[in-house]
Enzyme design. Structure first.
Site, PDB file in Angstrom:
ATOM      1  N   SER A 151     -13.548 -26.595  22.756  1.00  0.00           N
ATOM      2  CA  SER A 151     -13.441 -26.101  21.240  1.00  0.00           C
ATOM      3  C   SER A 151     -13.919 -27.164  20.419  1.00  0.00           C
ATOM      4  O   SER A 151     -14.149 -28.377  20.940  1.00  0.00           O
ATOM      5  CB  SER A 151     -11.946 -25.712  20.699  1.00  0.00           C
ATOM      6  OG  SER A 151     -11.335 -26.853  20.659  1.00  0.00           O
ATOM      7  N   TYR A 163      -4.968 -33.566  21.949  1.00  0.00           N
ATOM      8  CA  TYR A 163      -5.797 -32.425  22.004  1.00  0.00           C
ATOM      9  C   TYR A 163      -7.449 -32.670  21.913  1.00  0.00           C
ATOM     10  O   TYR A 163      -8.258 -32.370  22.784  1.00  0.00           O
ATOM     11  CB  TYR A 163      -5.288 -31.379  21.089  1.00  0.00           C
ATOM     12  CG  TYR A 163      -6.389 -30.057  21.200  1.00  0.00           C
ATOM     13  CD1 TYR A 163      -5.876 -28.927  21.989  1.00  0.00           C
ATOM     14  CD2 TYR A 163      -7.166 -29.894  20.376  1.00  0.00           C
ATOM     15  CE1 TYR A 163      -6.540 -27.728  21.899  1.00  0.00           C
ATOM     16  CE2 TYR A 163      -8.089 -28.686  20.427  1.00  0.00           C
ATOM     17  CZ  TYR A 163      -7.629 -27.688  21.351  1.00  0.00           C
ATOM     18  OH  TYR A 163      -8.285 -26.313  21.242  1.00  0.00           O
ATOM     19  N   LYS A 167     -10.542 -32.465  24.714  1.00  0.00           N
ATOM     20  CA  LYS A 167     -11.686 -31.508  24.415  1.00  0.00           C
ATOM     21  C   LYS A 167     -13.160 -32.233  24.367  1.00  0.00           C
ATOM     22  O   LYS A 167     -13.855 -31.857  24.933  1.00  0.00           O
ATOM     23  CB  LYS A 167     -11.419 -30.808  23.314  1.00  0.00           C
ATOM     24  CG  LYS A 167     -10.352 -29.778  23.394  1.00  0.00           C
ATOM     25  CD  LYS A 167     -10.366 -28.790  24.300  1.00  0.00           C
ATOM     26  CE  LYS A 167      -9.288 -27.760  24.290  1.00  0.00           C
ATOM     27  NZ  LYS A 167      -9.224 -26.894  25.841  1.00  0.00           N
ATOM     28  N   THR A 198      -5.282 -14.180  21.836  1.00  0.00           N
ATOM     29  CA  THR A 198      -4.547 -14.218  22.973  1.00  0.00           C
ATOM     30  C   THR A 198      -3.223 -13.607  22.758  1.00  0.00           C
ATOM     31  O   THR A 198      -2.805 -13.658  21.444  1.00  0.00           O
ATOM     32  CB  THR A 198      -4.626 -15.674  23.509  1.00  0.00           C
ATOM     33  OG1 THR A 198      -4.007 -16.632  22.595  1.00  0.00           O
ATOM     34  CG2 THR A 198      -5.886 -16.239  23.656  1.00  0.00           C
TER      35      THR A 198
END
Length: 284
Positions: A151, A163, A167, A198
């Site tokens: 992402s 995070y 990535k 989702t």
């Protein structure tokens, strides 16, 4: 009908489930992995067996394999099973990822638990390990596509440094693995997904509609990225894209791919920035 063998990790629900369903084309055998075997194994709905059943209902063959992607031995056994049963592997989608509690909290990293680093294990390291065990099978047949789901968090601030670092790492994996795959007709890319509808995201939006309600219109279906992967795999010039960070929404426009409702999801790059492609220099 040409046989096509795929492995999608982390496919009990979410992006992995959607990608696996999109890959359920005639002639395809799709292995789906994850830890959820029974409803209730996770707070969110979905199991690997349900995903495999839906794949088979679409005219492909779905095979569920319970794998804890923090356990290298289980990952090795997965690809040994694929080789023994199929003798080939055409598409690997590395999607398994731990979502630590508190990930989306608006707080600096030192106020979040060290559990945020779990994403570096299942999410970063697990992409490497699956690729490691899949590579010999693809190289033997001199064909294959490895996809790391990623992402814009690898480029902008998103959910904090754990995070973002995870990535950014898998984006770089795509470049460096592609260098090693040169000469074997195996391509490797990282794909930035947009905001996905989702089970987890929809539950969050429903819990705080005043905060997130307007974002629903921006969501991509979980199948959208899988549709793009189908188009990539069919591209005779795919090797020219090997090693790159691709934006699913932008590749969809180039290939004439739409989402399941016929819409054309917008690219997130205008707001979050474009991928920074690696320098082509190679230091052996």
């Amino acid at each position: 009908m040409t046989k096509r063998v795929c492995v999608v990790t982390g496919a009990s629900r979410g992006a992995g489930k959607g990608i696996a369903l999109a890959l359920a084309q005639p002639g395809s055998i799709v292995y789906v992995t994850g830890r959820s075997q029974n409803e209730g194994d996770s707070p969110l709905p979905g199991t690997i067996h349900e995903t495999a059943k839906l794949i088979t209902e679409r005219g492909a063959v779905g095979i569920a394999v319970a794998v804890d992607h923090s356990d290298d031995a289980q990952v090795k056994a997965l690809f040994e099973q694929v080789e023994a049963e199929q003798g080939q592997l055409d598409i690997l989608v590395n999607n398994a990822c731990t979502v630590p509690d508190g990930l989306v909290e608006a707080a600096p990293f030192w106020q979040k638990g060290l559990n945020q680093l779990d994403i570096m294990n299942v999410g970063m390291r697990s992409h490497y390990v699956s690729s490691y065990y899949a590579a010999p099978l693809m190289i033997k047949n001199k064909s294959g596509l490895v996809v790391h789901t990623s992402s814009a968090g690898g480029r902008c601030y998103m959910h904090g440094p754990a995070y973002g670092g995870g990535k950014a790492a898998v984006d770089k994996f795509a470049n460096d693995m592609a260098v090693d795959f040169r000469g074997f007709n195996v391509s490797c890319v990282s794909i930035w997904m947009g905001l996905l509808a989702t089970e987890r995201t929809l539950a969050l939006m429903d819990a705080e509609p005043e905060k997130y309600g307007s974002m629903k219109a921006m969501c991509e279906s979980p199948e959208f990225t899988g549709r793009v992967i189908n188009a990539l795999y069919a591209d005779k010039n795919l090797m020219q894209k090997s090693g790159r960070i691709l934006v699913a929404a932008e590749e969809a426009v180039a290939y004439g791919v739409t989402d399941i409702d016929g819409s054309q999801p917008p690219s997130p790059t205008g707001m979050l920035g474009s991928p920074a492609q690696a320098n082509p220099a190679v230091v052996e």
